[in-house]
Design a protein around this motif. Structure first.
Motif, mmCIF file in Angstrom:
data_model
loop_
_atom_site.group_PDB
_atom_site.id
_atom_site.type_symbol
_atom_site.label_atom_id
_atom_site.label_comp_id
_atom_site.label_asym_id
_atom_site.label_seq_id
_atom_site.Cartn_x
_atom_site.Cartn_y
_atom_site.Cartn_z
ATOM 1 N N GLN A 41 -7.536 30.106 59.895
ATOM 2 C CA GLN A 41 -6.291 29.426 59.570
ATOM 3 C C GLN A 41 -6.286 28.061 60.216
ATOM 4 O O GLN A 41 -6.928 27.853 61.240
ATOM 5 C CB GLN A 41 -5.081 30.217 60.093
ATOM 6 N N PRO A 42 -5.568 27.131 59.596
ATOM 7 C CA PRO A 42 -5.468 25.813 60.228
ATOM 8 C C PRO A 42 -4.785 25.969 61.576
ATOM 9 O O PRO A 42 -4.047 26.925 61.804
ATOM 10 C CB PRO A 42 -4.587 25.026 59.251
ATOM 11 N N PRO A 43 -5.050 25.031 62.478
ATOM 12 C CA PRO A 43 -4.419 25.156 63.793
ATOM 13 C C PRO A 43 -2.900 25.198 63.632
ATOM 14 O O PRO A 43 -2.334 24.477 62.834
ATOM 15 C CB PRO A 43 -4.843 23.880 64.529
ATOM 16 N N ARG A 44 -2.289 26.110 64.328
ATOM 17 C CA ARG A 44 -0.835 26.161 64.238
ATOM 18 C C ARG A 44 -0.274 26.207 65.642
ATOM 19 O O ARG A 44 -0.813 26.852 66.518
ATOM 20 C CB ARG A 44 -0.371 27.365 63.433
ATOM 21 N N SER A 45 0.816 25.508 65.812
ATOM 22 C CA SER A 45 1.405 25.540 67.132
ATOM 23 C C SER A 45 2.009 26.915 67.308
ATOM 24 O O SER A 45 2.300 27.615 66.344
ATOM 25 C CB SER A 45 2.500 24.494 67.239
ATOM 26 N N GLN A 46 2.193 27.283 68.566
ATOM 27 C CA GLN A 46 2.734 28.621 68.732
ATOM 28 C C GLN A 46 4.197 28.671 68.340
ATOM 29 O O GLN A 46 4.748 29.725 68.125
ATOM 30 C CB GLN A 46 2.543 29.098 70.141
ATOM 31 N N ASP A 65 4.295 30.285 65.149
ATOM 32 C CA ASP A 65 4.215 31.730 65.345
ATOM 33 C C ASP A 65 5.568 32.304 65.694
ATOM 34 O O ASP A 65 5.987 33.337 65.188
ATOM 35 C CB ASP A 65 3.262 32.048 66.501
ATOM 36 N N GLN A 107 7.690 35.075 63.718
ATOM 37 C CA GLN A 107 8.211 36.330 64.280
ATOM 38 C C GLN A 107 9.733 36.364 64.155
ATOM 39 O O GLN A 107 10.328 37.379 63.857
ATOM 40 C CB GLN A 107 7.784 36.443 65.743
ATOM 41 N N ASP A 130 12.647 38.343 71.168
ATOM 42 C CA ASP A 130 11.497 38.993 70.545
ATOM 43 C C ASP A 130 10.449 37.970 70.151
ATOM 44 O O ASP A 130 9.259 38.165 70.358
ATOM 45 C CB ASP A 130 11.943 39.755 69.288
ATOM 46 N N ARG A 152 4.133 39.441 73.971
ATOM 47 C CA ARG A 152 3.694 40.823 73.784
ATOM 48 C C ARG A 152 4.202 41.358 72.455
ATOM 49 O O ARG A 152 3.521 42.063 71.744
ATOM 50 C CB ARG A 152 4.220 41.710 74.909
ATOM 51 N N ILE A 153 5.458 41.017 72.158
ATOM 52 C CA ILE A 153 6.017 41.512 70.914
ATOM 53 C C ILE A 153 5.445 40.720 69.744
ATOM 54 O O ILE A 153 5.110 41.255 68.712
ATOM 55 C CB ILE A 153 7.556 41.394 70.945
ATOM 56 N N ARG A 154 5.323 39.408 69.951
ATOM 57 C CA ARG A 154 4.841 38.557 68.881
ATOM 58 C C ARG A 154 3.426 38.956 68.476
ATOM 59 O O ARG A 154 3.066 38.935 67.315
ATOM 60 C CB ARG A 154 4.867 37.098 69.325
ATOM 61 N N ARG A 182 2.161 41.709 68.131
ATOM 62 C CA ARG A 182 2.020 42.936 67.356
ATOM 63 C C ARG A 182 1.980 42.734 65.873
ATOM 64 O O ARG A 182 2.641 41.839 65.369
ATOM 65 C CB ARG A 182 3.188 43.867 67.684
ATOM 66 N N ARG A 185 1.610 41.705 60.883
ATOM 67 C CA ARG A 185 2.284 40.689 60.105
ATOM 68 C C ARG A 185 1.322 40.022 59.146
ATOM 69 O O ARG A 185 1.670 39.652 58.047
ATOM 70 C CB ARG A 185 2.885 39.642 61.026
ATOM 71 N N ARG A 188 -7.087 20.750 68.700
ATOM 72 C CA ARG A 188 -5.633 20.853 68.572
ATOM 73 C C ARG A 188 -5.154 22.293 68.581
ATOM 74 O O ARG A 188 -4.030 22.575 68.194
ATOM 75 C CB ARG A 188 -5.171 20.157 67.288
ATOM 76 N N ARG A 189 -6.017 23.187 68.972
ATOM 77 C CA ARG A 189 -5.609 24.587 68.955
ATOM 78 C C ARG A 189 -5.021 25.012 70.294
ATOM 79 O O ARG A 189 -5.106 24.311 71.284
ATOM 80 C CB ARG A 189 -6.794 25.474 68.604
ATOM 81 N N TYR A 190 -4.438 26.206 70.256
ATOM 82 C CA TYR A 190 -3.867 26.768 71.474
ATOM 83 C C TYR A 190 -4.765 27.898 71.974
ATOM 84 O O TYR A 190 -5.475 28.520 71.172
ATOM 85 C CB TYR A 190 -2.476 27.328 71.195
ATOM 86 N N HIS A 194 -4.407 30.940 72.609
ATOM 87 C CA HIS A 194 -4.366 32.294 72.067
ATOM 88 C C HIS A 194 -5.105 32.416 70.754
ATOM 89 O O HIS A 194 -5.285 33.508 70.246
ATOM 90 C CB HIS A 194 -2.911 32.753 71.915
ATOM 91 N N GLU A 195 -5.551 31.310 70.208
ATOM 92 C CA GLU A 195 -6.283 31.395 68.945
ATOM 93 C C GLU A 195 -7.777 31.570 69.168
ATOM 94 O O GLU A 195 -8.529 31.670 68.214
ATOM 95 C CB GLU A 195 -6.019 30.129 68.123
#
Ligand code: ATP
Ligand code: ATP
Ligand code: MG
Ligand code: MG
Lengths: 332, 606, 335, 546
Positions: free
Chosen positions: A23-28, A31, A35, A323, A328-330, A332, B19, B446-448, B450-451
């Protein structure tokens, strides 16, 4: 690391190559948003809150009746105590008027207009008081957690503030600062600043405790140590590394803080402290109408519902944020 | 009867609803376990080892998984075969703990912290065997004796946190064995443990298996452990079984690419025998690898003398210091430019504290640290900050040592910004170069965190440490948390950087095989002191200190032909490093065996 | 643990002294005057004499010290006398309320039963309801029950008592006549009938309060249970073949209760502090109501004493919560 | 027959905190104690004096009051007993005076004993009070609910500074009234039972009284009108529509009576501007920049529609008034100049006075804007009044800022607070005031020049408006000398007019009545606004057939 398709690279055999995120880089934050969208309650809450804010901000532009306008002369008698139009559904004799969809109060002021301008104050108080309390709470929490030496003192300070009675505090503060503040901000502005600051400085303790706990735990994490070893100065350590990582409890405190502040302001109005009498807030509208509750239930119901709905939506918002922000929840 | 397998897993597929859609934790796995046999399941992290075992216990449902396909045939003691995949939870409860026992990886968290050991041990007995409290207690005592826990009576009344990691893992084993299950599933039971304790636990399991005839399904990613334990090996890779066979066959004649690569990546103790200088590992599939020894230089870079670090223990009414943790006690060593000194030792012996003391991330109590002519101990805060440009650190946990909220680019650029080394576009250029250097694609900028996978993160951490072009890097268990294959890549990277840039490493590790691979010099720590230090060859081939010897014996070797037997092991419990205020330990005195090879003569407690 | 407790206790003394001083100064600074309730027909010079008689003529530090002595030295003696029939405190001046000219402590003792009954029952009820609800919502996370429970608890959080209170009065007391609208403190519970009466008159305030408290505690309980469900030991317990009941109600519950119990303990001061708005709305003559009327009447000794007792409770229950944590969680040992 | 009607329950939403009226000025406490303690004589519902413990009311005619107005001699009814069975004697009466006049006692009713020189007790049933100067109205001591007789035996050790320590006595006074205290829970509830030694063997009809305090006026009204939980509720300050609606509940009805209570706007004749220093602000050193102009004051008064105010705020319980003293008849001026709202006239008046409207609609002259700060205590009706009046004043080009202050601050005399009504840091303020008994002498005397609150007097003083007129002061002295009732009335009316009609210093708004709620089943009660409402509790009974 959900994808498991081996990436063929010329240099290494498939088996040993690291999977590269496709996937393209995504900021958290994306994410988080993903969620968050999952949480239906939070989504509805968020939308409701936005709608309420829009209603009180944009509403007066559409419904341009002056909340302070009093009908003159005989008209006064005709217009006061108008019932909301829906009452006509079951009561033919009821005094209703399309010009006042939610009716008027005992002085003939339009309830809808008052609800909107009251809401503006209540929500403004909620937001600013929350900001203040979050600011204070974060500051004190970070300082207490990060600098061991301050910990004891600050935690005792927290005890002190927990024990302080709010009502006398309000009285004292308005004694000491009201005139100065109204000289600076105008009458209503002065009271606003006063009420907001008081709610703010009497509600930061919870945030401070949570933030302190988190900072204490974070301090033990290796990336803080790593940051120290690459020469990050304490100031940046806090700003770049500590603060972003306590954002999630802070955000949750923030949403709860709005709710608490709105309720506190209303409770203050209810107990007769706070804004000037001709300055409607939801709490005051509610308080003023309790006497006539069985005659004109709508006057209690609407502000009561408005307060409850706002707080409810904000609470749901906070629930969803919690959440969404909890990795931790994210995960999942 | 004997040939009939206890478990027969057929075409197992396990799915998770996430998800991102449905994820298969295990795609297609079949294998069997026969009575009295140890089957090892190996594979990198995430390959589906745990998922397979949890499916067998039908515990996977509680983690959100679902057995989508396949059969899990289990041969019950009475009542013949049952397909566990279709059994009801009620039936499963009778199987779990009773006919199948399970041991988990983390001894620290696998026990309920608020119940006593005794209570948790007897629980299963009372449910499955219908024992009375007293009878169960007696049985529990018996079990504790079986797993060789000292003072079993006392342990029964203790809480998990009062036991050491090794003891806890024994309790977990005792719990799993309590009802004499016919199958024991061990999911990485020793990964979190020290070598010495690992050796003991492995020996214990082996003995129990022999004594009770229990079949064992042993999950691990450590090939050395496989070599030590397995009868048969199942190799898993990304949710599939890729290879299966008797242990010798797997080690000597691997068929699948992955197995080959895996075996190539495993450092074996003794491999470096006779080589003068460390050299990168030859990895499968990596072409044009330059395998050349890295001699380094003889120039001194770091001289540490009499370093002592103690942590105060406060107590009493006035919270005065009542005792000290003697984490580092009178430690001296030197590191040459372009060379590596490794510190090995068991958990808690003070390795990390020593490393951190050198950067003064923890404040040492005494001693001298001289880094290329700079007296580190004498620096004030600002000077220290300057000095840290010359020494950097890489930490064990790649998940914890990166700020989860910052883009990789910013994390690597942070040291540059901190010291105003570069600005504007220069920063991004330099960061991009660093990424090239640690062989990370620039698209990661540019990634974080957790990726990324663990190995990739560790590369980022290395890039960050390199940003300041330091002379010395303290690497605190930098590869311990990584999969073997990834570990090998990271090790090679570090060695290549050393060769190219003339870096010096203080390499902290508890893995003897890795240490043998990378070091010029080795120091063995025990209870805060270096008990033996010297050139790698000297320490590994001619260990003198009894502790060093015991340690060498405990290390499993990734070669089924060189299994250790239980009688080789004799470990004493480690004494406490906590001493009351006023306790002054004797200075460290060394005996020189051969040039540069020193052995502690002071009583070290071992 | 003992050292920890004693240490904290001793440390809390200066804290409390400081708090008492802050409260005192605060009240001293506060505008308002005990004469506000005296009718305007009473001439100013008489009012001035009345003020003098209340001791308002003395300088502020002397009044503070007097209060300290009365509160920390004489009142304990009174309590001692009361228990053992001695007479140490005879003739000594106690903390006297300006409104009633009677010892504040007597008033507190008189008010406490109502508050304890109403707020206490609400609290106990809330805890009894909240814990199972929290457990079940966590166990069946995202089920209908959980969603519904979440909604109800959110309502409990969000709907302020000054809205629900009057609403309930109008619906249940005025229109339906199910419950009385005014709390009768003279009711003596000695038979079934009077018990029924007592229950009826407590019903509304208890409901309003319990909804709020249940909401908070059950949210906590749920979160705590969810945390623990993800722990490894739960898997261990299941792997041992424990029944779901044992897993949830023994293993998980025991761990989850640790933080919840401390939260419950932290909430106890509010039982004694009363619920100001609820007591006000339902005319329950409890501590909360005493406080607000004392504030309105500028009865400084009363306000000072009540707020200070409240502060003491907060500090003490903070400590108790910490100690409880240590007792319940074998991993935590303070020294 | 005594006690046949069981229990009667009374609710006072302000809870009594003490039963000794000498230690508390609070009306609630005085009224509660009037069930137990009695004076020698009281005012009845028409404001006339009736003997209670005395055999008759002493007058000049019957010789009880001396010709020179310096002594008054009371005769106590023979055979009276305290509720503990001991006889009532003149010593008790004398003691009561000593108790209240003790310099350290802080007696709230001290003003009733103004001018008392000596008290003699020639015999057990005779009390002779001597004043230090002629008293045209000698019925101060021992008359009315505020100064009842307490028992000497009980309070002997409670003189002076000991007074507050006598908790038991203060909570449970022995009296001669129809009831005696069983239990007193301060600020909460009093239970009383019939006094077995009460002088009339058939009274009271009720065996017990539950006297509940606390809550709010709404709750109290509801409890009488709608739920029927209580028989009597005091002082229901509620809007008329609210009361009307509740009365529809059918369990009780509202009763009203008119005393001298007047809701008024007080005009500040001095400058309250915050820019002035503390010694000058709101003192006579600085006259008000525009309110010292009588035409502005008059215009403000003219702009107000008092009838509408009454309708919005009080209904049956209020009448428009322009006066300071609305009753009794003898003293009432009965002005009606202000009854008609006259916005136009007010505008014209201001135009004439040279106050011209600016662009923002606010009038100004010489840079002085007609901008008013209007303060009052926190109270729903008052806030409605504020809103209405602000609106009217806007129409005549006067800008108004509203402020409401918590009653405990507003009416408290804390010199440190800027928000007290005495300090008057506002241009106008609104509240209600009244006087004791039927004689307004003291009430009117308050507006003497120099008696205003000021820094030197710690901001104490009753001349709230800072009114100063030598002619008025002369009238005060004359009134104090005059004994003739008709003459006194004339002077008082003149004084009233000087403050209202002639100078618009005090802008009367509403003559407020008292509203109480009475259950339909309660009989025998006559609302009395001149004394305690519970003055006739001995006569109360339960109506039959309900
Ligand atoms: N609860 C879950 N939800 C979603 N996916 C899961 C879950 N548990 C495991 N997985 C997926 O299943 C795959 C196999 O995981 P598993 O835990 O079996 O790996 P493992 O071989 O035991 O690794 P390790 O050596 O790290 O323990 C992983 O890719 C993981 O992403
Ligand atoms: N900040 C601290 N405060 C108190 N004691 C500490 C601290 N850090 C470490 N210790 C103690 O010092 C001793 C040495 O710890 P250290 O972390 O250096 O061991 P280690 O060899 O790195 O172990 P591991 O292999 O587990 O990382 C241990 O007993 C530890 O408990
Ligand atoms: Mg696993
Ligand atoms: Mg370490």
């Amino acid at each position: 690391m959900t994808d498991s398709a081996p990436q063929p690279t010329p240099k290494r055999i498939a088996a040993l190559s690291d999977p590269i995120p496709t996937q393209p880089p995504r900021s958290q934050w994306l994410d988080v948003w993903d969620q968050f969208k999952q949480h239906r309650g939070a989504l509805i809450g968020g939308i409701t809150f936005l709608v309420i804010i829009l209603a009180v901000l944009v509403g007066p532009a559409v419904w341009w009746v002056d909340a302070q306008y009093l009908p003159k002369g005989r008209e006064f008698i005709n217009l006061r105590d108008t019932r909301p139009i829906y009452v006509a559904l079951w009561d033919n004799a009821a005094k209703v008027d399309w010009a006042h969809p939610l009716g008027t109060d005992n002085l003939g002021r339009d309830t809808l207009a008052r609800m909107m301008s009251g809401g503006r104050v209540s929500i403004a108080v909620g937001l600013t008081a929350m900001l203040l309390s979050i600011l204070l709470g974060t500051l004190i929490g970070v300082v207490a957690g990060y600098f061991r030496r301050m910990d004891g003192v600050l935690m005792r300070l927290t005890d002190l503030f927990l024990a302080l009675p709010l009502l006398p505090l309000i009285l004292v503060a308005s004694l000491l600062f009201r005139e100065t503040l109204s000289a600076i901000f105008g009458v209503e502005g002065g009271v606003f600043v006063l009420v907001v600051s008081l709610i703010g400085i009497t509600s930061w303790m919870h945030t401070a405790r949570i933030v302190r706990g988190d900072v204490l735990a974070l301090k033990e994490r290796e990336f803080i140590l790593a940051a120290q070893s690459i020469g990050t100065k304490p100031k940046y350590l806090v700003i770049r590394h500590l603060l972003p990582n306590v954002m999630s409890p802070i955000m949750v405190s923030a949403t709860l803080g709005i709710a608490v502040a709105i309720i506190t302001e209303s409770a203050l109005s209810f107990l007769g402290f706070g804004f000037p009498p001709d300055f409607p807030t939801w709490g005051r509208l509610l308080n003023d109408s309790v006497d006539r509750m069985d005659l004109y239930p709508e006057r209690v119901l609407w502000p009561g519902l408005a307060i409850s709905l706002t707080v409810l939506s904000v609470n749901y918002l906070g629930d969803g944020l919690r959440d969404a922000l909890d990795p931790r929840i994210r995960g999942r | 009867m004997l040939d009939q397998p206890i478990v027969d897993i057929r075409e197992l597929r396990v799915e998770f609803q996430t998800r991102g859609g449905t994820v298969a934790g295990v795609e297609n796995v079949s294998f069997t376990v026969k009575p009295g046999e140890t089957v090892c399941i190996v594979g990198e992290s995430g390959s589906g080892k745990s998922v397979s075992s949890l499916s067998l216990m039908r515990l996977i449902e509680f983690g959100g998984g679902e057995i989508a396909k396949g059969q899990l045939l289990f041969n019950r003691e009475k009542g013949g075969e049952i397909d566990l995949a279709k059994a009801t939870q009620d039936q499963m409860r009778k199987v779990r703990g009773n006919e199948i026992g399970m041991i988990f990886q983390e001894p620290m968290t696998a026990l309920n912290p608020v119940f006593t050991v005794g209570r948790q041990l007897t629980e299963g007995l009372r449910v499955h065997r219908g024992m009375t409290a007293a009878a169960a207690e007696k049985q529990a005592l018996e079990l504790l004796r079986e797993v060789r826990i000292p003072e079993p009576e006392r342990r029964l009344k203790q809480y998990p946190h009062e036991l050491s990691g090794g003891m806890r893992q024994r309790v977990v084993i005792a719990m799993a064995m309590a009802c004499r299950p016919r199958l024991l599933i061990a999911d990485e039971p020793t990964t979190a443990l020290d070598v010495t304790i690992q050796a003991e636990i492995l020996a214990l399991m082996d003995r129990l298996k022999r004594e009770t005839g229990t079949a064992v399904m042993f999950i691990t990613h450590d090939m050395a452990v496989v070599a030590q334990m397995a009868d048969r090996v199942v190799v898993m890779f990304r949710g599939n079984k890729v290879e299966e066979g008797p242990v010798e066959q797997i080690f000597n004649n691997p068929q699948h690419d992955y197995t080959k690569a895996l075996l190539a990546a495993v450092p074996k103790l003794g491999e470096m025998r006779g080589k003068a200088a460390p050299e990168p590992m030859r990895l499968l599939g990596a072409e044009n690898q330059r395998i050349a020894p890295i001699p380094g230089t003889d120039q001194r870079l770091l001289t540490v003398s009499n370093l002592t670090t103690r942590f105060p223990v406060r107590g009493g009414f006035f919270r005065r210091t009542v005792a000290n943790v003697h984490a580092v006690e009178d430690v001296s060593f030197t590191i040459n430019k372009g060379q590596t000194l490794s510190l090995v030792g068991e958990s808690g012996c003070g390795k990390s504290s020593a490393g951190r003391s050198i950067l003064r991330l923890v404040e040492p109590m005494g001693g001298k640290i001289d880094l290329d002519g700079v007296d580190v101990m004498a620096l004030d805060t600002n000077q220290l900050r300057e000095a840290r440009r010359d020494m950097q650190m890489i930490f064990q946990d790649p998940f914890a040592s990166l700020n989860p909220q910052m883009q990789l680019m910013d994390q690597v650029a942070e040291p540059l910004r901190n010291y105003d080394i570069a600005s504007g576009s220069e920063i991004s250029d330099r960061v991009a170069n660093l990424f090239d250097r640690v062989e990370l694609p620039r698209s990661f900028l540019r990634r974080y965190p957790h990726e990324l996978s663990g190995g990739q993160r560790q590369r980022v951490a290395i890039a960050r440490a390199l940003a300041l072009e330091p002379k010395l890097i303290v690497s605190d268990e930098a590869v311990s948390a990584l999969d073997v294959s990834v570990q090998a890549q990271v090790l090679n990277l570090m060695m290549e950087l050393q060769a190219e840039m003339g870096l010096s490493y203080l390499f902290i590790s508890h893995d003897m095989a890795v240490v043998e691979r990378v070091s010029h010099y080795v120091g063995v720590m025990y209870l805060g002191r270096i008990v033996e230090i010297g050139p790698r060859a000297g320490v590994f081939e001619n260990p003198q200190h009894p502790y060093t010897k015991a340690l060498m014996k405990a290390v499993p070797i990734a070669d089924p032909a060189r299994r250790k037997s239980e009688k080789d092991l004799n470990f004493k419990p480690i004494p406490s490093p906590i001493h009351p205020v006023g306790y002054e330990p004797a200075p460290s005195v060394y005996r020189e065996i051969e040039p540069g090879h020193l052995v502690l003569t002071t009583d070290s407690g071992y | 643990m003992l050292t920890f407790t004693i240490r904290r206790l001793v440390l809390s003394v200066p804290t409390l002294l400081f708090i008492s001083l802050v409260i005192f100064l605060l009240l001293e600074l506060a505008p308002g005057d005990p004469m506000a309730q005296v009718p305007l027909t009473v001439p100013p010079d008489v009012k001035e004499k009345m003020r003098q008689a209340l001791g308002l003529g003395e300088p502020i530090h002397i009044r503070y010290v007097k209060w300290l002595i009365q509160f920390f030295w004489i009142e304990p003696q009174v309590l001692f006398d009361h228990i053992f029939g001695t007479s140490f405190a005879d003739g000594k001046l106690r903390v006297i309320s300006w409104q009633t000219r009677s010892p504040v402590m007597d008033l507190v003792v008189q008010r406490l039963p109502q508050t304890l009954w109403v707020v206490g029952v609400a609290y106990v009820l809330a805890v009894i309801i909240a814990i199972p609800v929290g457990i079940y919502s966590a166990y069946k996370q995202y089920s209908i029950f959980d969603q519904f429970g979440t909604f109800i608890t959110m309502i409990g959080f969000s709907v302020p008592p000054f809205f629900t209170g009057p609403l309930m009065v109008v619906i249940f007391a005025v229109n339906l006549h199910w419950f009385p609208s005014i709390y009768d403190t003279t009711l003596v519970v000695d038979d079934l009938e009077s018990l029924g009466k007592q229950i009826r008159q407590m019903f509304l305030p208890v409901m309003v309060l319990a909804l709020q408290i249940t909401a908070q505690i059950s949210r906590f309980m749920r979160a705590s249970m969810l945390d623990n469900f993800n722990q490894d030991y739960v898997r261990t317990a299941r792997a041992k073949g424990m029944s779901e009941y044992t897993v949830v109600m023994v293993h998980v519950l025991r761990n989850s209760l640790i933080p919840v119990v401390t939260v419950i303990a932290l909430g106890i001061p509010s039982i004694f502090g009363g619920a100001i708005i609820t007591e006000q709305v339902f005319a329950v003559n409890g501590i909360g109501q005493a406080l607000i009327s004392a504030i309105q009447a500028n009865d400084l000794p009363m306000v000072q004493t009540l707020t200070f007792i409240f502060a003491v409770l907060i500090v003490v229950f903070n400590l108790i919560a910490d100690v409880l944590y240590g007792v319940l969680d074998p991993r935590v040992r303070y020294d | 027959e005594r006690g046949k009607d069981g229990n009667v329950s009374i609710i006072y939403w302000q809870a009594p905190s003490i039963l000794n009226p000498f230690l508390s000025g609070g009306t609630k406490d005085i009224e509660a104690s009037s069930l137990v303690l009695e004076p020698l004589a009281r005012y009845d519902d028409k404001g006339e004096m009736v003997p209670f413990l005395a055999e008759e009311v002493p007058t000049i005619a019957n010789g009880g009051v001396s010709e020179d107005l310096t002594t008054i001699t009371w005769k106590i009814k023979p055979g009276l007993l305290w509720s503990d069975g001991t006889p009532v004697t003149s010593a008790d009466v004398k003691f009561t005076a000593e108790y209240c006049m003790h310099p350290e006692g802080g007696c709230a009713q001290l003003s009733f004993f103004d001018g008392v020189q000596t008290i003699d007790t020639p015999d057990d049933l005779t009390v002779k009070v001597t004043f230090n100067q002629p008293k045209p109205n000698p019925y101060g001591p021992f008359v009315g609910g505020q100064s009842p007789i307490i028992q000497k035996a009980q309070f002997e050790n409670c003189l002076g500074s000991k007074a507050p320590e006598c908790t038991q006595q203060n909570f449970n006074p022995v009296g001669t009234g129809p009831f005696k205290v069983v239990e007193f829970k301060p600020n909460d509830v009093i239970t009383l039972e019939a006094n077995t030694n009460y002088r009339d063997p058939d009274k009271p009809a009720f065996a017990t009284v539950t006297f509940k305090g606390g809550g709010d006026a709404t709750g109290a009204a509801r409890a009488v009108f709608e739920t029927g939980e209580f028989d009597y509720a005091w002082n229901l300050q509620l809007a008329p529509d609210v009361i009307a609606k509740m009365e529809a509940g059918g369990k009780g009805k509202a009763i009203t009576g008119f005393g001298p209570l007047v809701e008024r706007i007080e005009v500040n004749l001095t400058d309250p501007s915050p820019s002035l220093d503390a010694d000058t602000r709101s003192t006579r050193k600085a006259p008000h920049p525009f309110l010292s102009d009588i035409r502005v004051r008059q215009a403000l008064s003219m702009a107000i529609d008092r009838e509408l105010l009454v309708e919005v705020g009080y209904g049956q319980a209020g009448k428009p008034t322009c006066d300071l003293v609305p009753v009794p008849d003898n003293y009432a001026a009965k002005n009606d100049f202000c009854f008609k709202q006259d916005i136009e006239g007010a505008n014209k008046l201001l135009d004439e006075a040279g106050w011209v409207k600016g662009a923002d609609g606010v009038r100004a002259k010489d840079g002085v804007r007609l901008s008013i700060l209007y303060q009052t205590s926190t109270n729903a009706v008052r806030q409605d009044f504020q809103a209405l009046i602000k609106d009217w004043w806007t129409e005549i080009g006067v800008e108004t800022e509203l402020r409401n202050v918590s009653a405990s601050v507003f009416f408290g005399g804390d010199p440190g607070s800027p928000d007290t009504f005495q300090k008057f840091y506002a241009d106008v303020e609104m509240y209600a005031n009244t006087f004791n008994g039927t004689d307004p002498q003291q009430y009117l005397a308050a507006y003497r020049c120099g008696q205003e609150p000021k820094p030197e007097s710690q901001w104490q003083g009753e001349n709230i408006n800072r009114f100063c007129d030598p002619a008025y002061d002369a009238l005060i002295d004359e009134l104090a000398r005059t004994g003739d009732i008709a003459k006194r009335g004339e002077i008082a009316i003149k004084m009233n007019n000087m403050l209202t009609k002639d100078s618009h210093t005090i802008i009367g708004l509403v003559h407020r009545g008292r509203v109480s709620g009475q259950s339909n089943t309660l009989g025998g009660h006559v609302l009395n606004v001149w004394d305690s409402e519970l003055w006739d509790a001995a006569n109360w009974f339960r109506k039959q057939g309900s």
